[in-house]
Enzyme design. Structure first.
Site, PDB file in Angstrom:
ATOM      1  N   GLU A  54      -8.448  10.905  -6.181  1.00 21.51           N
ATOM      2  CA  GLU A  54      -8.902   9.824  -7.077  1.00 21.51           C
ATOM      3  C   GLU A  54     -10.326   9.371  -6.742  1.00 21.51           C
ATOM      4  O   GLU A  54     -10.667   9.243  -5.569  1.00 21.51           O
ATOM      5  CB  GLU A  54      -8.005   8.583  -6.904  1.00 21.51           C
ATOM      6  CG  GLU A  54      -6.531   8.794  -7.075  1.00 21.51           C
ATOM      7  CD  GLU A  54      -5.761   7.542  -6.678  1.00 21.51           C
ATOM      8  OE1 GLU A  54      -4.549   7.632  -6.498  1.00 21.51           O
ATOM      9  OE2 GLU A  54      -6.383   6.465  -6.524  1.00 21.51           O
ATOM     10  N   SER A  55     -11.092   9.102  -7.759  1.00 18.57           N
ATOM     11  CA  SER A  55     -12.406   8.454  -7.681  1.00 18.57           C
ATOM     12  C   SER A  55     -13.543   9.377  -7.240  1.00 18.57           C
ATOM     13  O   SER A  55     -13.358  10.263  -6.405  1.00 18.57           O
ATOM     14  CB  SER A  55     -12.417   7.270  -6.712  1.00 18.57           C
ATOM     15  OG  SER A  55     -11.411   6.347  -6.991  1.00 18.57           O
ATOM     16  N   ASN A 106      -7.598   8.082  -2.392  1.00 18.23           N
ATOM     17  CA  ASN A 106      -8.774   7.498  -3.036  1.00 18.23           C
ATOM     18  C   ASN A 106     -10.026   7.897  -2.253  1.00 18.23           C
ATOM     19  O   ASN A 106     -10.151   7.587  -1.067  1.00 18.23           O
ATOM     20  CB  ASN A 106      -8.647   5.973  -3.125  1.00 18.23           C
ATOM     21  CG  ASN A 106      -9.575   5.412  -4.192  1.00 18.23           C
ATOM     22  OD1 ASN A 106     -10.589   6.038  -4.531  1.00 18.23           O
ATOM     23  ND2 ASN A 106      -9.238   4.258  -4.728  1.00 18.23           N
ATOM     24  N   LYS A 123     -11.886   2.650 -18.431  1.00 18.00           N
ATOM     25  CA  LYS A 123     -12.510   1.762 -17.427  1.00 18.00           C
ATOM     26  C   LYS A 123     -13.787   1.169 -18.001  1.00 18.00           C
ATOM     27  O   LYS A 123     -14.782   1.875 -18.153  1.00 18.00           O
ATOM     28  CB  LYS A 123     -12.809   2.624 -16.187  1.00 18.00           C
ATOM     29  CG  LYS A 123     -13.378   1.921 -14.985  1.00 18.00           C
ATOM     30  CD  LYS A 123     -13.532   2.916 -13.821  1.00 18.00           C
ATOM     31  CE  LYS A 123     -13.897   2.237 -12.531  1.00 18.00           C
ATOM     32  NZ  LYS A 123     -14.091   3.201 -11.413  1.00 18.00           N
ATOM     33  N   LYS A 132      -2.888   0.890 -14.305  1.00 20.26           N
ATOM     34  CA  LYS A 132      -3.742   0.839 -13.122  1.00 20.26           C
ATOM     35  C   LYS A 132      -3.980  -0.620 -12.814  1.00 20.26           C
ATOM     36  O   LYS A 132      -4.694  -1.322 -13.538  1.00 20.26           O
ATOM     37  CB  LYS A 132      -5.058   1.560 -13.427  1.00 20.26           C
ATOM     38  CG  LYS A 132      -5.890   1.881 -12.207  1.00 20.26           C
ATOM     39  CD  LYS A 132      -5.343   3.090 -11.495  1.00 20.26           C
ATOM     40  CE  LYS A 132      -6.089   3.456 -10.248  1.00 20.26           C
ATOM     41  NZ  LYS A 132      -7.481   3.822 -10.458  1.00 20.26           N
ATOM     42  N   GLU A 172      -9.362   8.080 -17.139  1.00 24.11           N
ATOM     43  CA  GLU A 172      -9.192   6.621 -17.030  1.00 24.11           C
ATOM     44  C   GLU A 172      -9.996   5.849 -18.078  1.00 24.11           C
ATOM     45  O   GLU A 172     -11.157   6.155 -18.339  1.00 24.11           O
ATOM     46  CB  GLU A 172      -9.613   6.178 -15.637  1.00 24.11           C
ATOM     47  CG  GLU A 172      -9.364   4.689 -15.364  1.00 24.11           C
ATOM     48  CD  GLU A 172      -9.330   4.405 -13.880  1.00 24.11           C
ATOM     49  OE1 GLU A 172      -8.265   4.565 -13.258  1.00 24.11           O
ATOM     50  OE2 GLU A 172     -10.394   4.041 -13.338  1.00 24.11           O
ATOM     51  N   GLU A 199      -1.281   5.115  -3.608  1.00 17.40           N
ATOM     52  CA  GLU A 199      -2.677   5.402  -3.257  1.00 17.40           C
ATOM     53  C   GLU A 199      -2.944   5.095  -1.787  1.00 17.40           C
ATOM     54  O   GLU A 199      -2.614   4.010  -1.310  1.00 17.40           O
ATOM     55  CB  GLU A 199      -3.590   4.540  -4.138  1.00 17.40           C
ATOM     56  CG  GLU A 199      -5.060   4.716  -3.815  1.00 17.40           C
ATOM     57  CD  GLU A 199      -5.910   3.881  -4.743  1.00 17.40           C
ATOM     58  OE1 GLU A 199      -5.865   4.107  -5.960  1.00 17.40           O
ATOM     59  OE2 GLU A 199      -6.629   2.999  -4.239  1.00 17.40           O
TER      60      GLU A 199
HETATM   61  O1  LIG Z   1     -14.053   1.474  -9.092  1.00 18.49           O
HETATM   62  C1  LIG Z   1     -14.274   0.530  -8.311  1.00 18.49           C
HETATM   63  O2  LIG Z   1     -15.403   0.080  -8.100  1.00 18.49           O
HETATM   64  C2  LIG Z   1     -13.139  -0.152  -7.576  1.00 18.49           C
HETATM   65  C3  LIG Z   1     -13.418  -1.198  -6.734  1.00 18.49           C
HETATM   66  C4  LIG Z   1     -12.400  -1.873  -6.088  1.00 18.49           C
HETATM   67  C5  LIG Z   1     -11.099  -1.502  -6.295  1.00 18.49           C
HETATM   68  C6  LIG Z   1     -10.798  -0.442  -7.162  1.00 18.49           C
HETATM   69  C7  LIG Z   1     -11.803   0.230  -7.789  1.00 18.49           C
HETATM   70  N1  LIG Z   1     -11.550   1.256  -8.683  1.00 18.49           N
HETATM   71  C8  LIG Z   1     -10.250   1.624  -9.142  1.00 18.49           C
HETATM   72  C9  LIG Z   1     -10.063   3.072  -9.155  1.00 18.49           C
HETATM   73  O3  LIG Z   1      -9.181   3.526  -8.474  1.00 18.49           O
HETATM   74  C10 LIG Z   1     -10.975   3.956  -9.967  1.00 18.49           C
HETATM   75  O4  LIG Z   1     -11.235   3.312 -11.163  1.00 18.49           O
HETATM   76  C11 LIG Z   1     -10.409   5.328 -10.298  1.00 18.49           C
HETATM   77  O5  LIG Z   1      -9.963   6.007  -9.172  1.00 18.49           O
HETATM   78  C12 LIG Z   1     -11.485   6.182 -11.005  1.00 18.49           C
HETATM   79  O6  LIG Z   1     -12.661   6.243 -10.213  1.00 18.49           O
HETATM   80  P1  LIG Z   1     -14.042   6.798 -10.784  1.00 18.49           P
HETATM   81  O7  LIG Z   1     -13.773   8.169 -11.360  1.00 18.49           O
HETATM   82  O8  LIG Z   1     -14.963   6.857  -9.636  1.00 18.49           O
HETATM   83  O9  LIG Z   1     -14.471   5.849 -11.855  1.00 18.49           O
END
Ligand SMILES: O=C(O)c1ccccc1NCC(=O)[C@H](O)[C@H](O)COP(=O)(O)O
Length: 259
Positions: free
Chosen positions: A216-217, A186, A56, A116, A54, A165
């Site tokens: 995800e995340s 997520n 970001k 996204k 991603e 998601e």
């Molecule tokens: O990332 C956040 O803080 C967030 C907060 C509120 C809504 C969405 C959010 N993130 C979007 C995403 O889904 C993440 O950027 C994506 O899954 C990647 O996550 P990470 O690897 O933890 O950066």
């Protein structure tokens, strides 16, 4: 109001404003309307690593992550690293992204691009197509079943794949329908920011086999990938873990080489 509610209130306002500035006919005139899209679900099915990397810059949970790279550097680095696809955050207010980021990414790589975004309206799907996306994200927490159905049908008619998601069983059960390609769990609760891989583990067996499973995340180690694979996950969406380094592409290369 939690952060997700705030984002959606702002997003609905933003869409109304954008519709008054850029008409649908202008979006439909984009060259991308005549172009074939690239399938992320196919790439994930055929891949060993399954990484969706991603772009970001910042987030509500972490504030600034990295503002020092150009989009081109990041996405080319991800493509060279062997990512199956790239997620480009296009929300401006909370994530510092834009549709220009998506356009720049499209001009730089030939792998699937996810817009996204917090999609609440068909107009945003037209924007995604007009800026070179291959797939969109729909977030079950902010959409009714009827909205998921109509938005996913709209995307499929434009040749875009759909990643849905979810974060809990209720969201999953209300959302299952044939117009989805991938279902992502997520690991971050978007209302409280709590992160745990247990969310992916607990929901895995409830996701029907015809959908490609994506976690995800909050994924920051190879061990996490190895823990999730036995649950049937083929895709792993990673943002911060790559973007927080001095070289996101290099970080992705090292990560993928160790899977
Ligand atoms: O990332 C956040 O803080 C967030 C907060 C509120 C809504 C969405 C959010 N993130 C979007 C995403 O889904 C993440 O950027 C994506 O899954 C990647 O996550 P990470 O690897 O933890 O950066």
């Amino acid at each position: 109001m939690n952060i997700l509610d705030k984002i959606i209130v702002d997003k609905k306002r933003e869409v109304i404003l954008k519709k008054s500035i850029i008409p649908v006919s202008q979006l439909e005139a984009s060259v991308f309307f005549g172009k074939q899209t690239i399938s992320l679900s196919q790439n994930l099915r055929n891949s060993n690593s399954g990484i969706i990397a991603e772009h970001k810059r910042r987030s509500p949970s972490k504030s600034i992550i990295n503002n020092n790279f150009t989009v081109e550097e990041v996405v080319k680095g991800y493509e060279n690293a062997g990512a199956c696809g790239i997620s480009v955050l296009t929300d401006g207010k909370y994530f510092g992204g834009s549709l220009d980021d998506l356009l720049l990414a499209r001009a730089s790589v030939n792998i699937p691009l996810l817009r996204k975004e917090f999609i609440v309206d068909e107009y945003q799907i037209l924007e995604a197509k007009a800026h070179g996306a291959d797939l969109i994200l729909l977030i079950a927490a902010v959409l009714t079943r009827e909205e998921i159905k109509s938005l996913s049908e709209f995307a499929k008619n434009l040749g875009l794949e759909v990643l849905l998601e979810v974060h809990n069983l209720e969201e999953l059960e209300k959302s299952i329908m044939p117009t989805l390609d991938m279902i992502g769990v997520n690991n971050r609760n978007l209302k409280t920011f709590e992160v745990s891989l247990d969310f992916s583990k607990e929901l895995a067996e409830k996701i029907p086999d015809e959908f490609v499973k994506v976690s995800e995340s909050g994924i920051s180690s190879i061990e996490a990938i190895h823990e999730l694979k036995p649950y049937g996950y083929k895709g792993f969406l990673i943002g911060e873990n790559f973007m927080k380094t001095d070289n996101a592409g290099q970080a992705a290369t090292e990560f993928i080489s160790r899977i």
